[in-house]
Design an enzyme around this catalytic site. Structure first.
Site, short mmCIF file in Angstrom:
data_model
loop_
_atom_site.label_atom_id
_atom_site.label_comp_id
_atom_site.label_asym_id
_atom_site.label_seq_id
_atom_site.Cartn_x
_atom_site.Cartn_y
_atom_site.Cartn_z
CB CYS A 236 -1.17 0.04 1.25
SG CYS A 236 -0.35 -0.40 2.73
CG HIS A 478 -4.09 0.83 4.53
ND1 HIS A 478 -3.49 -0.10 3.66
CD2 HIS A 478 -5.00 1.49 4.22
CE1 HIS A 478 -4.03 0.21 2.68
NE2 HIS A 478 -5.09 0.98 2.76
#
Length: 1164
Positions: A236, A478
């Site tokens: 990510c 994330h």
């Protein structure tokens, strides 16, 4: 409270607010019960028929959302027990849409009354395409005769045509509804079979188009015109960076300008990045980054490691800059992304300044201790005054008061700011994330941070273009990005494969970090979705900002049309899509077709090995069978024509033979396919076992007689000796090859020796009477190979029965006695004299067919890699060797290939996981190549080792001489103790330290004078254990110790008789936690420690702020001794009086902080 996180609430008379633990819709997870703080001055609860009062209490306005319309509707229900399973209220309107209440009076498969709100568009009047309404609603059931009795539930939902109803499957228990005591009131909820239900609805505007969206079947391209990137595991962080670079349109255009037409290898990162950008621009769905990470040289383990984004960005820029050199895009990235800063020291009282101007690609800014972007820049350019004991030595002026700092000469068009959200926490002794509130503006003015002489002709105002966000902490989290793709446009959130529109507040304020606002109802924090821990601070915060200079914004965010993309990208992708479509179509039609593998005469002649061919060889090899995809319904005759066309022969000139699997695991022709009208499906079911491949051999006729091929009759009349089909192979002793030469037909009653005339004719050897007599039984159209006519040599015959069984044939036996049948193989070779045999054997060749077959059986192709990393790629090669070869035999083969003395070659096995070298292979006559590459199962050497590869290195001495030496690893210290370089030296096993000096001098390119100042010492447990003289015996050095080498420091070289040496080592808070490189240091009597520290800085090579963090202590060697810390006024010589006293340097062991971190990120 974040409106997207607002839970469903249950409200009862009495003021308690409970998070609803009932089912909402078809599926609803349980949520926690929350009780607010009690209050003595709490206002009087409204009654159920006080609709405005109830609305104010149970349906509060959601912050940051704009209401569009509101409505209140009450449904009076009579004869409750007589209701059907499902009842609907009359319609009412809110926001221009029809609504109604849906009731399951006796529960929707539960013992609760079930109550829902549903949109009421009729079947005849369906809602418009993509219709939706974002509704906050409360359903309240109450006793119309006693309005103090009520039960309410609240929810938020995005109503669509697909999700037309939403509510509460377990609204309230049926037994409680009819009980005479409702919450101690003395009356029932349903009284006299009647009850009322009121719906409170508020419709909200949806500025982003995804308010309360469940993202089922969400199409990013359709909703936003953009697509995301698929996450490979933990990529990510890479996705957010790539999207940021892609939407810096000038960067994308520069990447497109790199010429890659002839570079289509997976390891070409420029080509892979171009393809990725092109797919992001043209694809209808999320794009994979697998090609790009493969081009970086990353393995699976790298995919699952989160790396530093700044480091990745810099390395990527460097690689692209390299590829742009010499192209029209040269310097495009530097013009766009590079600014200049000046590091200076300016004297206050004299006219003297020392400065250096450097380029920068990005700026790292401190977050800790700063509240805003401006604060960080002020901190960055803060001026340090050098005075007192810290005066600056100005050349020509001596020690002077001075100002030291950094100032910017220019900022780039695109400004990348790295926010240091992760830093070392000295109290926790670990790296931590800084979640403090840190504000950054939408428009940033960089002018105040420019030098006085900077060019200000163009304003340095910057517009925020991108915010890259990290949510979570150091160990789990994330990454995603907020980007504004167009000038004056909206921000969008790029979260891996999902792209959604975002508000300005979501892009800026919600990523400032800091404490959550409006913590109510006794909340102790918000749960982090990645660490599952509660925190009062936001875990999501910006870690990288992208600003674009407002005056250049349209140049940077220019349109990049598909016509401006490299044409070869579209062509390649269209070809790949066509190939994928063909594969898909082939899979769908697979049941209609049958794959058939066909062996031709030419393939047999080109093949060297067992049987007629290798069914799993390289498709490009001439000996590989041709595979056809044939309709099952077509006939054998149709397929015969197809094969004939491929061979450029008339169909009448070929005949197909079915090949079968024999019990001895060979595959040979068995019988011809004579019925040309039989379908392929029938032929397969008749001649092949189910699920086995269909294999055919093609027999060709050399000529046609009366327009008919003279095929021998394989099924003659009774009493006539049948013919047998025999394949012939020739082992060429001189060339060391074994290849097919053709096939012949012979009567089973013929003698084995009678095959020799056919061999003579095929080989072009001088004809004889016997070959003429045999011509009537030889293969049709038999013609000699292109050999000049020579006298017939003595011939030896062997039958190839199976791989491990090659038997000599008896010439006087008949073929029937020799058990020869259709498809058998006879191999022949020229008989050799003893002299010829000795000559061939001396070169490593084989003189007997059986020996060569044994070589083929044990043949293995080994890939050889140079062990030295700086060797050219051409130095990698492959050789076919026998598994039975000894070390000396395969070393001779490698030496012959490399044209080096084989006795100077050393080999190492290869780790399959990393591709790195294991321990060198031991030279032993009893150890075969197979035992080296594939040790016995269960042995230590067997684990994690490639069975088809070896490293090689060319030594300066023979292996025999090498066996008298040992490898000594020396840790060379070129710059104090801050840098160490491992150097491996070959030294005699019984040698002394002096034997290390010459080879070390050669490897380090030291002068003779420098080599004379080499000094060696041994370390154990990060402390000096022994100072070595040149006569010290190498065998006395422990395998568990570290051997250091350095040039004697000038401080020690100039020491006088009063000076003495002390051993020094590093430790982290406790002397039981040593680390780093120990060293020897000179102690000078009467010297203040503040002066000693200057020499320590020079001795260790540790300078600046790093050195200032060090604390120094005298440590006795006695057990449980405590360090005596030193002050600037102390005299080290008076405190370290014992010979065993040591000097300790107390500072953080930084290597420990990154002990669990993987290898540094890289791009190949």
């Amino acid at each position: 409270m974040d409106p997207t996180q607002l839970g469903d609430m249950q409200i009862t008379r009495g003021g308690d607010v409970l998070m609803d633990d009932y089912d909402v819709g078809d599926e609803k997870s349980d949520v926690a019960e929350i009780t607010p703080d009690s209050s003595t001055d709490e206002p009087q609860d409204p009654l159920a028929h006080d609709f405005e009062g109830m609305k104010a209490r149970i349906l509060p306005l959601l912050p940051d959302l704009e209401p569009e319309s509101e409505s209140i509707y009450t449904w009076d229900i009579e004869n409750y027990r007589s209701l059907t399973r499902r009842e609907r209220s009359p319609k009412f309107e809110c926001g221009g849409h029809p609504w109604r209440i849906l009731l399951f009076p006796f529960g929707n498969n539960v013992d609760y009354a079930s109550l829902y709100l549903e949109q009421a568009h009729e079947e005849t009047y369906k809602p418009p395409d993509n219709w939706y309404a974002c509704a906050q609603f409360t359903l309240c059931m109450w006793n119309k005769n006693e309005p103090t009795i009520y039960m309410c539930h609240t929810a938020n939902h995005r109503f669509t045509a697909e999700e037309s109803d939403w509510g509460f499957t377990r609204f309230t228990e049926l037994r409680k509804m009819f009980a005479q005591q409702w919450e101690g009131t003395g009356r029932a909820m349903v009284e006299n079979e009647a009850v009322s239900v009121t719906a409170y609805i508020r419709i909200y505007k949806d500025p982003t188009g995804v308010l309360w969206h469940n993202f089922i079947n969400y199409n990013s391209k359709k909703e936003t015109g953009m697509v995301g990137l698929r996450n490979q595991g933990a990529t990510c962080y890479l996705n957010s960076l790539l999207q940021s670079l892609y939407f810096t349109n000038a960067f994308r255009k520069a990447i497109y300008q790199i010429p890659t037409e002839n570079d289509t290898e997976r390891k070409n990162s420029a080509w892979a990045l171009q393809r990725l950008f092109y797919l992001l621009q043209t694809s209808e769905e999320a794009v994979s980054t697998q090609e790009l990470t493969a081009s970086f040289g990353w393995e699976t383990r790298h995919i699952f490691e989160q790396q530093d984004v700044q480091e990745l960005s810099r390395i990527l820029m460097e690689r692209m800059e390299e590829r742009m050199k010499g192209t029209e895009a040269e310097n495009a990235l530097a013009k766009m992304l590079v600014g200049k800063m000046k590091t200076y020291i300016s004297c206050i009282n004299v006219d003297y300044e020392s400065s250096r101007i450097e380029d920068f690609w990005d700026i790292q800014l401190n977050v800790s201790g700063n509240k805003s972007l401006d604060d960080s820049f002020k901190d960055y350019v803060q001026v340090e005054t050098m005075d007192g004991e810290n005066k600056y030595f100005a050349e020509g002026y001596g020690l002077q008061d001075a100002r030291k700092g950094v100032i910017f000469e220019s900022f780039p068009q695109v400004l990348h700011l790295q926010l240091k959200r992760f830093e070392y926490d000295i109290n926790r002794d670990a790296m931590m994330k800084v979640n403090d509130r840190y504000e950054f503006p939408e428009v940033f003015d960089a002018t105040p941070y420019l030098s006085d002489g900077a060019d200000r002709s163009e304003p340095y105002l910057y517009q925020l273009h991108g915010v890259l966000v990290h949510s979570g902490d150091l160990t789990a989290g994330h990454y995603y990005a907020f980007l504004k793709p167009t000038v004056g446009g909206h921000f969008y959130r790029f979260d891996d494969d999902k792209v959604t529109r975002a508000t300005l507040k979501e892009a800026l304020e919600e990523n400032f970090g800091g404490d959550y606002a409006n913590m109510v109802n006794g909340h102790t924090g918000v749960r982090n979705p990645y660490t599952r821990t509660l925190s009062t601070k936001r875990s999501m915060s910006a870690y990288m900002l992208v600003y674009i200079r407002k005056s250049r914004e349209r140049d940077i965010l220019l349109d990049v049309t598909e016509q401006e993309t490299p044409t070869h990208l579209a062509k390649q992708l269209n070809e790949e899509r066509a190939a994928l479509e063909k594969k898909r179509k082939d899979r769908e039609e697979q049941h209609l077709y049958l794959p058939i593998s066909v062996v031709t005469e030419d393939a047999f002649k080109a093949f060297q090995g067992f049987d007629l061919t290798n069914w799993e060889s390289d498709p490009s090899a001439p000996s590989t069978p041709q595979t056809y995809r044939v309709l099952r319904a077509s006939t054998v005759g149709d397929f015969t024509k197809t094969v004939a066309e491929a061979l450029r022969l008339p169909a009448e000139q070929i005949r197909l033979w079915v090949m079968v699997n024999r019990q001895n695991k060979t595959i040979r022709p068995d019988q011809p396919l004579s019925d040309l009208d039989m379908t392929i499906s029938q032929a397969y079911s008749t001649h092949c076992t189910r699920d086995k491949p269909f294999r055919l051999w093609v027999e060709t006729a050399g000529s046609l007689a009366d327009s008919k091929p003279p095929w021998p009759n394989v099924n003659p009349a009774p009493g006539v000796s049948p013919l047998v089909l025999i394949f012939l192979k020739y082992f060429d002793v001189e060339d060391q090859t074994l290849k097919g030469v053709g096939h012949v037909y012979m009567k089973k009653s013929s003698k084995v020796a009678e095959v020799i005339p056919a061999i003579q004719q095929l080989m072009g050897w001088s004809p004889s009477k016997e070959s003429t007599l045999l011509s009537s039984t030889s293969s049709p159209g038999l013609s000699p190979l292109s050999h000049p006519a020579t006298s017939t040599p003595s011939i030896q015959l062997f039958e190839e029965i199976k791989q491990s069984m090659i038997e000599p044939m008896k010439p006087k036996f008949t073929l029937q006695q020799a058990e020869i049948q259709d498809g058998d193989i006879i191999c022949f070779q020229r008989a050799l004299s003893e002299k010829e045999s000795s000559a061939i054997a001396s070169t490593g060749g084989y003189t007997d067919t059986r020996e060569f077959y044994d070589y083929l059986l044990n043949r293995i192709v080994i890939r050889f890699f140079p062990k030295m990393a700086n060797e050219q790629e051409e130095s990698t090669f492959s050789l076919a060797l026998s598994r039975k070869m000894s070390y000396d035999q395969y070393s001779a083969k490698v030496g012959e290939h490399l044209k080096v003395d084989p006795t100077h070659l050393r080999f190492s096995t290869v780790l399959s996981s990393t591709g790195k070298a294991k321990q060198p292979v031991r030279r032993s006559q009893g150890l075969t190549l197979a035992q080296t590459l594939m040790p016995a199962l269960g042995s230590y050497a067997n684990s994690n080792q490639r069975p088809d590869a070896l490293f090689y290195e060319i030594l300066e001495m023979s292996i025999s001489e090498l066996e008298t030496k040992r490898t000594v690893r020396i840790h060379w210290l070129p710059e104090g103790v801050v840098k160490e370089e491992p150097v491996d030296i070959l030294a005699p096993k019984n040698g002394i330290v002096e034997d290390l000096i010459s080879p070390l001098q050669r490897k380090l390119n030291l002068s003779g004078e420098a080599a004379g100042k080499l000094r060696f010492y041994e370390s154990h447990g990060y402390k000096i254990s022994k100072h070595l003289s040149t006569n010290s015996i190498l065998a006395s050095i422990s395998d568990y110790s570290t051997l250091f080498a350095e040039l004697m420091p000038e401080d020690e070289d100039r020491a006088d008789d009063n000076d003495r040496a002390i051993d020094a080592f590093h430790f982290d808070k406790e002397i039981s936690k040593p680390h780093g490189v120990p060293f020897k240091f000179v102690v000078k009597p009467g010297e203040l420690f503040k002066d000693t520290k200057e020499r320590l800085s020079q001795r260790t090579g540790i300078k600046g702020k790093q050195f200032e963090k060090l604390k120094f202590a005298v440590i006795q060697r006695a057990p449980y001794s405590r360090p005596t810390y030193l002050n600037d006024d102390d005299d080290l010589s008076t405190l370290a009086t014992h010979l065993d006293d040591q000097l300790g340097l107390d500072h953080v062991n930084r290597s420990r902080l990154f002990a669990g971190k993987g290898d540094s990120i890289f791009i190949r």
